[in-house]
Design an enzyme around this catalytic site. Sequence first.
Site, PDB file in Angstrom:
ATOM      1  N   GLU A 177      11.724  33.607 -33.609  1.00 26.39           N
ATOM      2  CA  GLU A 177      12.292  34.613 -34.514  1.00 26.39           C
ATOM      3  C   GLU A 177      13.771  34.848 -34.250  1.00 26.39           C
ATOM      4  O   GLU A 177      14.203  35.089 -33.121  1.00 26.39           O
ATOM      5  CB  GLU A 177      11.540  35.953 -34.420  1.00 26.39           C
ATOM      6  CG  GLU A 177      12.082  36.934 -35.461  1.00 26.39           C
ATOM      7  CD  GLU A 177      11.178  38.104 -35.783  1.00 26.39           C
ATOM      8  OE1 GLU A 177      10.283  38.414 -34.976  1.00 26.39           O
ATOM      9  OE2 GLU A 177      11.404  38.721 -36.846  1.00 26.39           O
ATOM     10  N   GLU A 282       7.189  43.721 -42.955  1.00 24.88           N
ATOM     11  CA  GLU A 282       7.588  44.293 -41.657  1.00 24.88           C
ATOM     12  C   GLU A 282       8.680  45.348 -41.864  1.00 24.88           C
ATOM     13  O   GLU A 282       9.738  45.274 -41.251  1.00 24.88           O
ATOM     14  CB  GLU A 282       8.070  43.199 -40.691  1.00 24.88           C
ATOM     15  CG  GLU A 282       8.058  43.672 -39.231  1.00 24.88           C
ATOM     16  CD  GLU A 282       8.698  42.688 -38.259  1.00 24.88           C
ATOM     17  OE1 GLU A 282       9.454  41.799 -38.695  1.00 24.88           O
ATOM     18  OE2 GLU A 282       8.442  42.824 -37.058  1.00 24.88           O
TER      19      GLU A 282
HETATM   20  O1  3PY Z   1      12.589  43.317 -34.878  1.00 28.23           O
HETATM   21  C1  3PY Z   1      11.764  42.432 -35.091  1.00 28.23           C
HETATM   22  O2  3PY Z   1      11.683  41.867 -36.189  1.00 28.23           O
HETATM   23  C2  3PY Z   1      10.863  42.010 -34.069  1.00 28.23           C
HETATM   24  O3  3PY Z   1       9.922  41.288 -34.363  1.00 28.23           O
HETATM   25  C3  3PY Z   1      11.040  42.461 -32.697  1.00 28.23           C
HETATM   26  O4  3PY Z   1       9.811  42.443 -32.049  1.00 28.23           O
END
Ligand code: 3PY
EC number: 5.3.1.22
Length: 303
Positions: A177, A282
């Site tokens: 990521e 998210e």
């Molecule tokens: O901030 C984010 O997107 C993360 O996945 C950190 O864990």
Amino acid sequence: MSLSRRNLLAAGGAALAAVATRQTVSRAEDVAKETAARDSSPAITKGRIHQSVMGWCFKPMPSIELAKHCKAIGIEAIEGIPASDYPAVTKLGLKISLVGSHGFQAGPLDPENHAMNEAKLREAIDTAVKFGAPSVITFTGMRKTGIDDRQATKNCLDLWKRVLPYAEANDITLVLEHLNSRDDTHPMKGHPGYWGDDVELCVDLVKQLDSPRFKLLFDIYHVQIMNGDIIRRIREYHPLIGHYHTAGAPGRGELNDDQEINYPAVMRAILETGYSQYVAQEFIPTSNDPIASLREAARVCDV
Ligand SMILES: O=C(O)C(=O)CO
């Protein structure tokens, strides 16, 4: 006016008022029924984007409660919840889209973390196999004084090369990521000090590993903040992308009209690349009804 006429008019007025009241009540009932139907019917009807959700964003809601809402919305999978909750959420029919490992701070950039990183990644691969998850997350970790970019690259590649044969043997993809290091207003809106904060640097690391089991986690929110040009980058890097995350930018809030990313267009671009893995919501809900926010995000991405 005669008495009987006055009585007649009064009776007529009362009848009209009763009709108006009945109409208002029935309109209110219709609205309530429509709202209830909307809130219990799936927001996702096309399902061409396979949607998931990151559990931490909805804390302190228990994973199982979030999972039930996901089922009602039409979200297929969940991630970012404790592995101890996997049996309960999979029993509900949700998939696990991504398994957590060593976290974003103590990463392989620093050899002091290597033993821990390797153990966590191997354990996460085992968990992914057990629950049928396709991917395990990894990060570079934070910059450290004394470790320059050349050395950081070598350290990260060394650790991932140690784990990659195990991921390949188990058909699990490690996804790296990229995170933004610009937003310092909140511990989860940005990660100042994170080394892998340039998406091209992460792409280069993925390319150097040259394995179908090591890919980029393209977090649309983080990329928008650090590099931008989202759709062009998706088109350019799609063979290297193994997972996507969403959120409104700036602020990591809802995917609504107050933020700057055109999510339907981004989702269409993702589909055009032939992508068939997960896109996980998210964002950090700001409304007093986080599930309504999730429902709306799911609808926006259902292109
Ligand atoms: O901030 C984010 O997107 C993360 O996945 C950190 O864990």
